[in-house]
Motif scaffolding. Structure first.
Motif, PDB file in Angstrom:
ATOM      1  N   GLY A  46       0.840  -1.200   0.000  1.00 49.25           N
ATOM      2  CA  GLY A  46       0.000   0.000   0.000  1.00 49.25           C
ATOM      3  C   GLY A  46       0.869   1.242   0.000  1.00 49.25           C
ATOM      4  O   GLY A  46       1.845   1.336  -0.751  1.00 49.25           O
ATOM      5  N   PRO A  47       0.589   2.197   0.881  1.00 49.36           N
ATOM      6  CA  PRO A  47       1.399   3.421   0.924  1.00 49.36           C
ATOM      7  C   PRO A  47       2.681   3.280   1.733  1.00 49.36           C
ATOM      8  O   PRO A  47       3.516   4.168   1.734  1.00 49.36           O
ATOM      9  CB  PRO A  47       0.458   4.432   1.581  1.00 49.36           C
ATOM     10  N   TRP A  48       2.877   2.145   2.431  1.00 42.30           N
ATOM     11  CA  TRP A  48       4.037   1.935   3.304  1.00 42.30           C
ATOM     12  C   TRP A  48       5.150   1.197   2.565  1.00 42.30           C
ATOM     13  O   TRP A  48       4.894   0.267   1.803  1.00 42.30           O
ATOM     14  CB  TRP A  48       3.627   1.124   4.526  1.00 42.30           C
ATOM     15  N   SER A  49       6.416   1.590   2.797  1.00 39.47           N
ATOM     16  CA  SER A  49       7.558   0.894   2.195  1.00 39.47           C
ATOM     17  C   SER A  49       8.733   0.889   3.163  1.00 39.47           C
ATOM     18  O   SER A  49       8.830   1.725   4.061  1.00 39.47           O
ATOM     19  CB  SER A  49       7.961   1.537   0.876  1.00 39.47           C
ATOM     20  N   TRP A  50       9.651  -0.092   2.972  1.00 35.94           N
ATOM     21  CA  TRP A  50      10.851  -0.229   3.789  1.00 35.94           C
ATOM     22  C   TRP A  50      11.986  -0.706   2.888  1.00 35.94           C
ATOM     23  O   TRP A  50      11.765  -1.521   1.986  1.00 35.94           O
ATOM     24  CB  TRP A  50      10.624  -1.239   4.916  1.00 35.94           C
ATOM     25  N   ASN A  51      13.212  -0.196   3.125  1.00 34.04           N
ATOM     26  CA  ASN A  51      14.379  -0.544   2.326  1.00 34.04           C
ATOM     27  C   ASN A  51      15.445  -1.136   3.235  1.00 34.04           C
ATOM     28  O   ASN A  51      15.725  -0.597   4.299  1.00 34.04           O
ATOM     29  CB  ASN A  51      14.913   0.697   1.609  1.00 34.04           C
ATOM     30  N   SER A  52      16.070  -2.256   2.812  1.00 30.03           N
ATOM     31  CA  SER A  52      17.059  -2.935   3.650  1.00 30.03           C
ATOM     32  C   SER A  52      18.381  -2.184   3.749  1.00 30.03           C
ATOM     33  O   SER A  52      19.069  -2.274   4.757  1.00 30.03           O
ATOM     34  CB  SER A  52      17.324  -4.336   3.104  1.00 30.03           C
ATOM     35  N   ARG A  53      18.752  -1.458   2.715  1.00 31.16           N
ATOM     36  CA  ARG A  53      20.035  -0.759   2.740  1.00 31.16           C
ATOM     37  C   ARG A  53      20.000   0.464   3.650  1.00 31.16           C
ATOM     38  O   ARG A  53      20.877   0.668   4.480  1.00 31.16           O
ATOM     39  CB  ARG A  53      20.437  -0.340   1.327  1.00 31.16           C
ATOM     40  N   THR A  54      18.956   1.273   3.535  1.00 32.55           N
ATOM     41  CA  THR A  54      18.857   2.489   4.341  1.00 32.55           C
ATOM     42  C   THR A  54      18.110   2.269   5.647  1.00 32.55           C
ATOM     43  O   THR A  54      18.180   3.108   6.538  1.00 32.55           O
ATOM     44  CB  THR A  54      18.135   3.598   3.551  1.00 32.55           C
ATOM     45  N   ARG A  55      17.399   1.158   5.763  1.00 37.34           N
ATOM     46  CA  ARG A  55      16.597   0.814   6.945  1.00 37.34           C
ATOM     47  C   ARG A  55      15.621   1.934   7.316  1.00 37.34           C
ATOM     48  O   ARG A  55      15.469   2.300   8.477  1.00 37.34           O
ATOM     49  CB  ARG A  55      17.486   0.485   8.132  1.00 37.34           C
ATOM     50  N   LYS A  56      14.955   2.493   6.305  1.00 37.10           N
ATOM     51  CA  LYS A  56      14.001   3.572   6.513  1.00 37.10           C
ATOM     52  C   LYS A  56      12.590   3.118   6.181  1.00 37.10           C
ATOM     53  O   LYS A  56      12.378   2.372   5.235  1.00 37.10           O
ATOM     54  CB  LYS A  56      14.332   4.770   5.630  1.00 37.10           C
ATOM     55  N   ASN A  57      11.637   3.598   6.985  1.00 36.90           N
ATOM     56  CA  ASN A  57      10.217   3.446   6.699  1.00 36.90           C
ATOM     57  C   ASN A  57       9.766   4.674   5.936  1.00 36.90           C
ATOM     58  O   ASN A  57      10.245   5.780   6.199  1.00 36.90           O
ATOM     59  CB  ASN A  57       9.394   3.393   7.994  1.00 36.90           C
ATOM     60  N   ALA A  58       8.825   4.506   5.033  1.00 39.13           N
ATOM     61  CA  ALA A  58       8.253   5.645   4.329  1.00 39.13           C
ATOM     62  C   ALA A  58       6.766   5.397   4.120  1.00 39.13           C
ATOM     63  O   ALA A  58       6.341   4.260   3.887  1.00 39.13           O
ATOM     64  CB  ALA A  58       8.934   5.871   2.994  1.00 39.13           C
ATOM     65  N   ILE A  59       5.978   6.458   4.219  1.00 41.66           N
ATOM     66  CA  ILE A  59       4.547   6.387   3.952  1.00 41.66           C
ATOM     67  C   ILE A  59       4.229   7.488   2.956  1.00 41.66           C
ATOM     68  O   ILE A  59       4.535   8.660   3.190  1.00 41.66           O
ATOM     69  CB  ILE A  59       3.718   6.570   5.241  1.00 41.66           C
ATOM     70  N   ASP A  60       3.623   7.088   1.836  1.00 44.26           N
ATOM     71  CA  ASP A  60       3.189   8.057   0.830  1.00 44.26           C
ATOM     72  C   ASP A  60       1.901   8.707   1.304  1.00 44.26           C
ATOM     73  O   ASP A  60       0.913   8.030   1.570  1.00 44.26           O
ATOM     74  CB  ASP A  60       2.956   7.372  -0.518  1.00 44.26           C
TER      75      ASP A  60
END
Length: 55
Positions: free
Chosen positions: A31-45
């Motif tokens: 959905g609007p949530w994402s996570w990246n293994s390299r930067t270890r950041k959560n993001a919500i659109d």
């Protein structure tokens, strides 16, 4: 300038990023949530051009 190998594969919500040396990072987007293994950041659109990010 050398030629670099980069490839991205998707498996459902998982995204895998490959380089010459192998798997460089992976991420998940649901959905609007994402996570990246390299930067270890959560993001919500958010609506419009806005995005919320957290480390």
């Amino acid at each position: 300038m050398p030629i670099r190998f980069r490839q991205r594969k998707s498996l459902g919500p998982l995204k895998f990023n490959f380089t010459q040396s192998g798997l460089s990072s992976w991420g998940i987007k649901i959905g609007p949530w994402s996570w990246n293994s390299r930067t270890r950041k959560n993001a919500i659109d958010l609506p419009g051009p806005l995005t919320w990010r957290q480390r």
